[in-house]
Design a protein around this motif. Structure first.
Motif, PDB file in Angstrom:
ATOM      1  N   ARG A 596       0.781  -1.186   0.049  1.00  0.00           N
ATOM      2  CA  ARG A 596      -0.077  -0.018  -0.032  1.00  0.00           C
ATOM      3  C   ARG A 596       0.992   1.352   0.088  1.00  0.00           C
ATOM      4  N   GLU A 597       1.930   1.122   0.779  1.00  0.00           N
ATOM      5  CA  GLU A 597       2.734   2.434   0.883  1.00  0.00           C
ATOM      6  C   GLU A 597       3.450   2.728  -0.712  1.00  0.00           C
ATOM      7  N   GLU A 598       3.913   1.923  -1.229  1.00  0.00           N
ATOM      8  CA  GLU A 598       4.675   2.284  -2.465  1.00  0.00           C
ATOM      9  C   GLU A 598       3.950   1.398  -3.432  1.00  0.00           C
ATOM     10  N   PRO A 599       2.829   1.694  -3.976  1.00  0.00           N
ATOM     11  CA  PRO A 599       2.258   0.668  -5.017  1.00  0.00           C
ATOM     12  C   PRO A 599       2.582   1.045  -6.332  1.00  0.00           C
ATOM     13  N   GLU A 600       3.178   2.102  -6.704  1.00  0.00           N
ATOM     14  CA  GLU A 600       3.665   2.199  -8.027  1.00  0.00           C
ATOM     15  C   GLU A 600       5.085   2.955  -8.320  1.00  0.00           C
ATOM     16  N   SER A 601       5.573   2.879  -9.358  1.00  0.00           N
ATOM     17  CA  SER A 601       6.840   3.498  -9.753  1.00  0.00           C
ATOM     18  C   SER A 601       6.729   4.809  -9.924  1.00  0.00           C
ATOM     19  N   PHE A 602       7.670   5.737  -9.859  1.00  0.00           N
ATOM     20  CA  PHE A 602       7.589   7.043 -10.058  1.00  0.00           C
ATOM     21  C   PHE A 602       9.029   7.574 -10.519  1.00  0.00           C
ATOM     22  N   VAL A 603       9.207   8.805 -10.871  1.00  0.00           N
ATOM     23  CA  VAL A 603      10.357   9.458 -11.207  1.00  0.00           C
ATOM     24  C   VAL A 603      10.580  10.658 -10.417  1.00  0.00           C
ATOM     25  N   GLU A 604      11.558  10.838  -9.660  1.00  0.00           N
ATOM     26  CA  GLU A 604      11.734  12.143  -8.820  1.00  0.00           C
ATOM     27  C   GLU A 604      12.330  13.138 -10.039  1.00  0.00           C
ATOM     28  N   ILE A 605      12.054  14.147  -9.895  1.00  0.00           N
ATOM     29  CA  ILE A 605      12.493  15.314 -10.794  1.00  0.00           C
ATOM     30  C   ILE A 605      12.632  16.608 -10.020  1.00  0.00           C
ATOM     31  N   GLY A 614       7.072  21.667 -18.126  1.00  0.00           N
ATOM     32  CA  GLY A 614       5.784  21.599 -17.995  1.00  0.00           C
ATOM     33  C   GLY A 614       5.192  20.318 -17.400  1.00  0.00           C
ATOM     34  N   ILE A 615       5.994  19.848 -16.306  1.00  0.00           N
ATOM     35  CA  ILE A 615       5.519  18.767 -15.494  1.00  0.00           C
ATOM     36  C   ILE A 615       4.977  19.071 -14.300  1.00  0.00           C
ATOM     37  N   ARG A 616       3.740  18.689 -13.967  1.00  0.00           N
ATOM     38  CA  ARG A 616       3.205  18.850 -12.654  1.00  0.00           C
ATOM     39  C   ARG A 616       3.584  17.666 -11.595  1.00  0.00           C
ATOM     40  N   ASN A 617       3.429  18.112 -10.602  1.00  0.00           N
ATOM     41  CA  ASN A 617       3.624  17.025  -9.356  1.00  0.00           C
ATOM     42  C   ASN A 617       2.748  15.905  -9.859  1.00  0.00           C
ATOM     43  N   ARG A 618       2.902  14.551  -9.585  1.00  0.00           N
ATOM     44  CA  ARG A 618       1.804  13.413  -9.865  1.00  0.00           C
ATOM     45  C   ARG A 618       1.535  13.447 -11.198  1.00  0.00           C
ATOM     46  N   SER A 619       1.665  14.229 -12.158  1.00  0.00           N
ATOM     47  CA  SER A 619       1.421  13.768 -13.436  1.00  0.00           C
ATOM     48  C   SER A 619       2.249  12.907 -14.196  1.00  0.00           C
ATOM     49  N   MET A 620       1.491  12.051 -15.152  1.00  0.00           N
ATOM     50  CA  MET A 620       2.335  11.189 -16.003  1.00  0.00           C
ATOM     51  C   MET A 620       3.302  11.940 -16.961  1.00  0.00           C
ATOM     52  N   VAL A 621       4.236  10.995 -16.850  1.00  0.00           N
ATOM     53  CA  VAL A 621       5.504  11.356 -17.885  1.00  0.00           C
ATOM     54  C   VAL A 621       6.030  10.293 -18.409  1.00  0.00           C
ATOM     55  N   GLY A 628      14.709   1.968 -24.484  1.00  0.00           N
ATOM     56  CA  GLY A 628      13.598   1.626 -24.188  1.00  0.00           C
ATOM     57  C   GLY A 628      12.665   2.957 -23.601  1.00  0.00           C
ATOM     58  N   ALA A 629      11.430   2.690 -23.264  1.00  0.00           N
ATOM     59  CA  ALA A 629      10.630   3.869 -22.594  1.00  0.00           C
ATOM     60  C   ALA A 629       9.747   3.343 -21.725  1.00  0.00           C
ATOM     61  N   ILE A 630       9.472   4.215 -20.798  1.00  0.00           N
ATOM     62  CA  ILE A 630       8.472   3.851 -19.666  1.00  0.00           C
ATOM     63  C   ILE A 630       7.520   4.803 -19.327  1.00  0.00           C
ATOM     64  N   GLU A 631       6.322   4.665 -18.848  1.00  0.00           N
ATOM     65  CA  GLU A 631       5.529   5.721 -18.347  1.00  0.00           C
ATOM     66  C   GLU A 631       5.143   5.940 -17.112  1.00  0.00           C
ATOM     67  N   LEU A 632       5.694   6.852 -16.452  1.00  0.00           N
ATOM     68  CA  LEU A 632       5.012   6.604 -14.965  1.00  0.00           C
ATOM     69  C   LEU A 632       4.843   7.868 -14.210  1.00  0.00           C
ATOM     70  N   LYS A 633       4.521   8.239 -12.910  1.00  0.00           N
ATOM     71  CA  LYS A 633       4.055   9.529 -12.262  1.00  0.00           C
ATOM     72  C   LYS A 633       5.447  10.073 -11.929  1.00  0.00           C
ATOM     73  N   ALA A 634       5.403  11.387 -12.063  1.00  0.00           N
ATOM     74  CA  ALA A 634       6.643  12.188 -11.989  1.00  0.00           C
ATOM     75  C   ALA A 634       6.172  13.045 -10.237  1.00  0.00           C
ATOM     76  N   TYR A 635       7.310  12.919  -9.525  1.00  0.00           N
ATOM     77  CA  TYR A 635       7.283  13.371  -8.243  1.00  0.00           C
ATOM     78  C   TYR A 635       8.130  14.511  -8.210  1.00  0.00           C
ATOM     79  N   VAL A 636       7.746  15.544  -8.216  1.00  0.00           N
ATOM     80  CA  VAL A 636       8.571  16.956  -8.266  1.00  0.00           C
ATOM     81  C   VAL A 636       9.107  17.127  -6.797  1.00  0.00           C
ATOM     82  N   THR A 637      10.551  17.122  -6.623  1.00  0.00           N
ATOM     83  CA  THR A 637      11.005  17.251  -5.387  1.00  0.00           C
ATOM     84  C   THR A 637      12.621  17.691  -5.520  1.00  0.00           C
ATOM     85  N   ASN A 638      12.995  18.516  -4.294  1.00  0.00           N
ATOM     86  CA  ASN A 638      14.252  19.096  -4.302  1.00  0.00           C
ATOM     87  C   ASN A 638      15.303  17.747  -3.907  1.00  0.00           C
TER      88      ASN A 638
END
Lengths: 703, 279, 362
Positions: A596-605, A614-621, A628-638
């Motif tokens: 539950r805590e980490e159900p899916e992949s993400f990319v920190e940017i 033009g990427i918003r927090n938690r939007s798909m990138v 290859g290429a993958i699609e996942l959620k962006a996590y915008v963070t310092n």
């Protein structure tokens, strides 16, 4: 309710925990209060290490696939008896061996299995199959340590003990997300900081341990050699070298120093992005305090310069004489619960147990006499080489025990095709996983709760597992499966229990010479080297002399990463882990809270990069590399610096290793997981909500 | 099934669900369906309460009642496909069963609307728990004053109960629909619901509001209405939360000192402020 | 039958042995000379009565870490994962798996017993939790007046130990050659009555000796913490956000404080689909995790760590007294033992006192 002391199956900390058993079921976990590593604490994974054991997905009986070459839907597995499955494996392995030679078979041993099982697997590969093609996931995490430190010191393991950490005065942590990946070691580090120690962290990312640091160096990924050389240059220039130590205990310093001169802090600042002043400051702090411990993990090892990075670390501790004392040493933090043990047991293509090389005729002779078989002389293939040979059609069969290369290896598309091209694949595991989908035979193994044996943690502590319950379904402990299979292939392995295997290990492995099960029952295990039955184990290594005699300064030079960012792929991708997940998720993915805590992949940017794209927090990138290429959620963070993105590698969907670069270190063959070039594109353009002119609330207000 | 209910009483096990046979499924939008489930014994419930709905093998989730209780015992449940359990529910067909526990929670206070104008503010799936209220007001038009519904959706296609909305209008309810993003067939309002207060022609000071939707919308609407003069104990909302038990034990739905399942899910703006529930 | 007796030390084993005939006997045992754990007692003479605190608290016998709740057995049609097929239901379809084992838990500490009264209120009042209630009915607790508190213990400031005036089934004080036995519940009385020939009335010296033990026990505490004072500081808003930020920064998110706490009650529920049927299982969970409150669609209302750590303290110190009439802390000190970040109740209280005192001096 019974409670059985055993060892946590997750990371290399090797925490002691009790499994609670009621009516033959595991119903809970609690920490051991007097265990020297965890002292009454556990991380979240340890606290939940009971749940997956009886998960419905457990493999309960052997499975074979009748029509291997059909479409995926037709690749149905059917349950068979152990006899049928093992006879089939024995017959086909025999046939392939006869037809294509023993080296057409590759074995992957497992850092999750016990020492006894790894030892047997390596015996099976070498004595029964007659090949040195055996490797395991240590190739992907610390092969650079094993090679690098063996050359410099003669032994590639953590030199100190975890319980020493709290009393250290300087902790220099480079390339390790300790609080999240070795939480209980992180606990000792925090304790040291509370007691007044200085914590220096070098990591491009602002990890949790970096939050506690007094100095956080954010070097560019892949410039560790330069950074360490800069620090050493400053140490030499400021006259902080332990001259006596260098003279009496080491060799080859002069050659090394010539290269070192080129790495002035100012030059290094240009390469690493770390201020020269900070480099000098760290040099002083680290060198001037005697109780200085250096820690590293995969931020150092997983580069094409992994071995050089490790050598640079070794040079640093030798230069300052910070080794061979309590609270003073070089400490690679090993990842898997028994990756240290799997290496110690010789689950590697070039060594027998205790790092006795296969090319050494004396060692070979010893094992030949004990095993009564002629053994191959040439070192075998590494994990990545096996995949390449399989891809080329030269490796015909693989036997994979407790590993999931289809998530953990770099360039997964290549690995998938390699596995598809095999004539025969055996997977032995506790759960079905991505790799087992390609298997011809799946052998159900027992989990850590259902067997005994030993794990060796990152501080070389060999600890006994406690068997809490009977094997689930028809599953069997890995060691039983291997010895049964071996007998069916004409080589009898007749062990009455794992303690007999340990006896054989002790006989043939000098560093485990005094490690026997009955001795491990008292206290919390023994730390190798433990040469004989009267030896009480070794708290820290290289006290009077290095394992190889003199420590060697090996000259290293900065080499940039294999695939630096460029115009087309402008971001540097670095991969790693997250706290609530473990490796490929076969266990934690079947644990309700962890899943539950980490159900899916993400990319920190970084926020600035995100803003620009033009990427918003938690939007798909979409993140793509040359592979290859993958699609996942962006996590915008310092946490992640400009120009770098971070993706955890755990996940099946949007697997980071579709992107990673399979380029490897020339000697250790470890892939460069920590650096590759990618591009990042938003999948959804931020929507502009058209707003009606804002309402004049004041006008509507009724007073 | 009778046995089950009997069992239920005998053991006093509140976690044993009743079996609800799905009698009808209506596709409302691309990802929202209305399920009519029949239990052997009709269950009584109030607008604003919720049931714990389960599909064995997938789990249990709270779903607000979407209809007034009927004599035939068929609670209607409006469910959007968002997670594991809702996906499992969406995969069911008529004749299959869901587990049903409840009703739980306090429900909407109805007496405060007696004789007053009513403002209903809904965002997205937030219309579902408010629908039984609307049905109640239509059923007993003399008990309230003027009823206005402000209903915002993301797109025109995502307007739930679009046909029913027309019926509501016919029954005398003032309906203001708005969307975040229009399309070619849409010539209605665009913008957030909180931009349409001028359309509500009422004396806010003497009216009552029922609000449900995304948290940001709830917060904005409550703040605005309070500013417009509505007393905070007559600004009513119902909150959504992660729940495992529905009966105040599992802890997941905490909000400040309160549990949404047993102390709510319906709260007034007054309680929300005093108990720091929405923080 | 009056509630106070003397049991000769030599008779303890016999008494427990008799009790074990009708109940599972659980008590503190030293495991391989390493740790104290509560488990089924095989050899009664191995019980350790002056032991340090055990991990986790005995709540695990009333509210286990992993508990099967219900089993759903589909009839006729095969199961599909995540769905149930067109199942026909009958009386047998749902089975209540609640535990009916009778247990006696021997050697429990006073703090853990005093936690039970709040646990009972929480789980049994209002909607009654049948799993907890049934285990509670079937479990008898024999507590020991603490004569060996850990350095981490602080029940002494809270009235939850080292000995209790009420709330226990049976409380025993170790007087060396004999035990002073006090009865506090009907079930406790029954147990003593059944073996009444083992017990005798206490004499004046017994009372004196018991008081002596109380005194010496109290003298062994290292900590005295005034939680009411901390509560007031929070209510008076003397505890600033940067303090909670500091706490959050040190949290390892292990959940240990919650798992080990005798008064933490959170759980999660999950379904497990076996070939024989589906089991609905509940497991310990903790509010320290961000996913604990995750809503449909992935919104995380408590994503910031600081909200969660702060809330735990508010829950223990402010909300518990409001809703259940007592602190959500009995001073057992287990969070101090288990917390890797040293942000447990005792450490926080000590630090807060220090911070505020410093401020006042300025």
């Amino acid at each position: 309710m019974n409670k059985i002391l055993t060892v946590c199956p997750y990371c290399g900390c090797g925490c002691g925990l009790y499994l609670h058993v009621e009516n033959g079921q595991i119903v809970g976990v609690s920490p051991s209060r007097s265990h020297p590593v965890n002292m009454g604490s556990l991380c979240v994974k340890g606290w939940n290490a009971h749940e997956f054991i009886a998960h419905p997905d457990r493999l309960k009986y052997p499975l074979i696939r009748k029509n291997r070459r059909g479409s995926p839907e037709n690749r149905r597995f059917s349950g068979v008896s152990w006899d049928e499955a093992l006879n089939l494996v024995a017959a086909i392995l025999d046939e392939i061996k006869k037809k294509h030679g023993p080296d057409s078979i590759g074995i992957l041993s497992s850092a999750k299995c016990t020492n006894e099982e790894n030892y047997l697997m390596m015996k099976f590969a070498r004595a029964v199959l007659g090949t040195n093609n055996i490797d395991h996931c240590a190739r992907l995490c610390h092969s650079s340590t094993v090679g690098g430190l063996a050359a410099a010191f003669g032994s590639g393991a953590m030199t100190n003990s975890i319980s020493e950490i709290a009393d250290a005065k300087v902790l220099f942590v480079i390339g390790s997300n300790t609080t999240e990946q070795h939480p209980m070691i992180g606990m000792h580090m925090l304790e040291a900081v509370d007691r007044g120690a200085t914590l220096i962290v070098a990591d491009p990312r602002r990890t949790k341990i970096a939050e506690f640091a007094h100095i956080h160096l954010r070097q560019k990924s892949g410039t560790d050699v330069a950074l360490l050389m800069g620090i050493m240059n400053a140490i030499v220039n400021e006259g902080l070298v332990d001259v006596d130590f260098v003279r009496r205990r080491t060799e080859n310093f002069d050659t090394f120093e010539e290269t070192l001169r080129r790495y002035s802090p100012d030059i290094v600042e240009g390469i690493t992005g770390v201020k020269a002043g900070d480099i000098r400051r760290v040099a002083r702090i680290y060198a001037m305090e005697k109780r200085s411990m250096l820690f590293y993990a995969m931020g150092i090892t997983q580069h094409i310069t992994g071995v050089d990075n490790v050598r640079a670390c070794a040079n640093l501790v030798m230069l300052t004489g910070h080794i061979g004392l309590p609270m003073s040493g070089l400490n690679p933090l090993r990842g898997q619960n028994n990756v240290q043990g799997a290496c110690d047991m010789g689950g590697l293509p070039n060594v027998y147990s205790g790092y006795q090389t296969v090319t050494d005729p004396g060692a070979r002779k010893k094992f030949e006499m004990a095993w009564r078989r002629r053994l191959p002389e040439k070192p075998g293939l590494t994990l990545m080489e096996m995949m390449d040979r399989a891809y080329e059609g030269k490796l015909k069969a693989m036997y994979i025990m407790g590993e999931n290369p289809l998530i953990s290896d770099p360039d997964l598309t290549h690995v998938r095709e390699a596995l598809e091209r095999l004539e025969f694949l055996v997977v032995q595991d506790i759960f079905p996983n991505e790799t087992s989908e390609y298997a011809d035979v799946i052998l159900p193994a027992s989990s850590y709760a259902e067997k005994d044996g030993t794990f060796t943690n990152t501080e070389r502590r060999v600890q006994l597992l406690g068997k809490a319950i009977e094997p689930v379904g028809e599953s069997r402990p890995d060691w039983e499966i291997i010895s049964d299979l071996s007998s069916r292939m004409g080589y009898t392995m007749n062990y009455r229990g794992t303690y007999e295997i340990m006896e054989e290990i002790a006989l043939l492995t000098p560093s485990y010479g005094g490690i026997l099960h009955h001795r491990l029952q008292e206290g919390f295990g023994l730390q190798w080297p433990c040469h004989d039955i009267n030896h009480s184990g070794t708290q820290y290594l290289h006290r009077k002399k290095f394992a190889r005699g003199l420590g060697t300064f090996i000259t290293v030079d900065f080499v940039p990463p294999d695939e630096p960012p460029d115009d087309e792929y402008p971001f540097l991708l670095t991969t790693g882990r997250v706290y609530f997940r473990y490796h490929t998720g076969t266990m934690c993915g079947r644990t309700a809270v962890l899943e539950r805590e980490e159900p899916e992949s993400f990319v920190e940017i970084n926020p600035d990069d995100a803003e620009r794209l033009g990427i918003r927090n938690r939007s798909m990138v979409k993140v793509s590399s040359r592979r290859g290429a993958i699609e996942l959620k962006a996590y915008v963070t310092n946490r992640t610096p400009l120009g770098i993105v971070f993706i955890p590698f755990h996940f099946r969907d949007a697997a980071a290793n579709i992107l990673t670069n399979p380029a490897t270190d020339p000697s250790a063959k470890i892939p460069e997981y920590k650096v590759c070039a990618v591009k990042v594109e938003p999948l959804v353009r931020p929507q502009k909500v058209k707003r009606v002119p804002s309402v004049d609330l004041e006008a509507l207000r009724i007073t | 099934m009778k046995g089950n209910l009997k069992n239920n009483k005998k053991n006093g096990n509140i976690y044993i669900p009743l079996n609800g046979r799905i009698e009808e499924i209506i596709q409302l939008t691309s990802d929202v369906r209305l399920f009519k489930a029949k239990t052997e014994i009709p269950i009584d419930y109030k607008p604003g309460q919720f049931f714990m709905i389960s599909v064995w093998g997938s789990g249990e989730i709270p779903i607000s009642v979407t209809s007034l209780p009927e004599k035939n015992g068929m609670p209607e449940l409006c469910i959007r496909k968002t997670g594991v359990v809702t996906t499992a529910i969406h995969s069911l067909q008529t004749g299959q069963f869901v587990g049903l526990r409840g009703p739980y929670g306090n429900g909407f206070p109805m007496d405060i609307s007696k004789g007053r104008d009513v403002v209903i503010v809904a965002g997205g799936i937030g219309i579902a728990p408010l629908r039984p209220l609307i049905q109640q007001f239509i059923k007993k038009p003399n008990e309230t004053g003027k009823v206005t519904l402000l209903y915002g959706s993301r797109t025109p296609d995502e307007i739930i109960f679009r046909d029913e909305v027309e019926d509501w209008k016919k029954s005398g309810i003032t309906v203001v629909l708005t969307v975040d993003k229009g399309n070619d067939n849409w010539n209605g309002n665009i913008g957030l619901v909180t931009g349409f207060w001028p359309e509500v022609r009422t004396n806010f000071k003497n009216a009552v509001a029922y609000i449900c939707g995304p948290e940001v919308m709830i917060k904005a609407a409550m703040r605005d209405l309070f500013f417009l003069g509505m007393p905070d104990d007559r600004i009513i909302t119902t909150l959504e939360s992660h729940m495992k038990c529905g009966v105040g034990k599992c802890g997941h739905c905490y909000a400040g000192p309160k549990y949404i399942c047993t102390d709510g899910p319906v709260f007034s703006y007054k309680e929300i402020k005093e108990q720091s529930i929405l923080k | 039958m009056k509630g106070e007796f003397i049991l000769d030390r030599n008779h303890l084993s016999y008494w427990l042995r008799q009790m074990r005939k009708s109940r599972e006997l659980i008590g503190p045992l030293m495991d391989g000379g390493k740790d104290i754990v509560f488990k089924s007692v095989d050899k009664i003479h191995e019980l350790v009565l002056d032991c340090p605190a055990s991990l986790p608290s005995p709540k695990e016998f009333l509210f286990p870490q992993y508990e099967s709740m219900l089993r759903f057995t589909p009839l006729h049609l095969p199961l599909t994962k995540g769905g149930q097929g067109g199942v026909s239901l009958s009386e047998k379809a749902i089975e209540d798996l609640s535990d009916k084992t009778k247990r006696v838990i021997f050697g429990v500490r006073s703090c853990d017993i005093s936690a039970l009264s709040l646990m009972d209120k929480f789980y049994i009042e209002g909607h009654k939790d049948p799993y907890y209630a049934r285990r509670r009915e079937n479990t008898l607790f024999i507590s020991i007046v603490c004569n060996n508190p850990d350095p981490t213990c602080f029940c002494i400031g809270l009235g939850t130990g080292p000995y209790l005036e009420k709330g226990f089934d049976i409380q025993m004080t170790d007087l060396g050659d004999r035990y002073f036995v006090q009865i506090g519940s009907h079930e406790g009385a029954k147990t003593v009555k059944a073996m009444s020939f083992l017990f005798r009335r206490p004499q004046k010296t017994d009372y004196e000796d018991q008081y002596e033990v109380f005194l010496s026990s109290k003298a062994r505490f290292h900590k005295r913490i005034n939680l009411e004072g901390i509560r007031q500081m929070i209510l008076e808003e003397k505890v600033k956000d940067d303090f909670w930020q500091w706490v959050a920064g040190r949290c390892f998110e292990c959940g240990g404080c919650v798992y080990d706490c005798p008064l933490c009650t959170c759980f999660t529920v999950t379904d497990r689909t076996y070939s024989e049927g589906i089991e609905r299982v509940r497991l310990w969970d903790t509010c320290m995790f961000k996913g604990f409150t995750r809503m449909a669609g992935g919104v995380l209302p408590n994503e910031k760590m600081v909200k969660r750590t702060k809330r735990w303290y508010y829950h223990k110190l402010i909300y518990y007294p409001e809703s259940l009439g007592g602190f959500g802390c009995v001073g057992c000190g287990r969070c101090t033992i288990t917390c890797p970040g040293k942000i447990d109740m005792a450490s926080i209280a000590a630090r807060l006192k220090g911070l505020v005192l410093n401020e006042e001096e300025e």
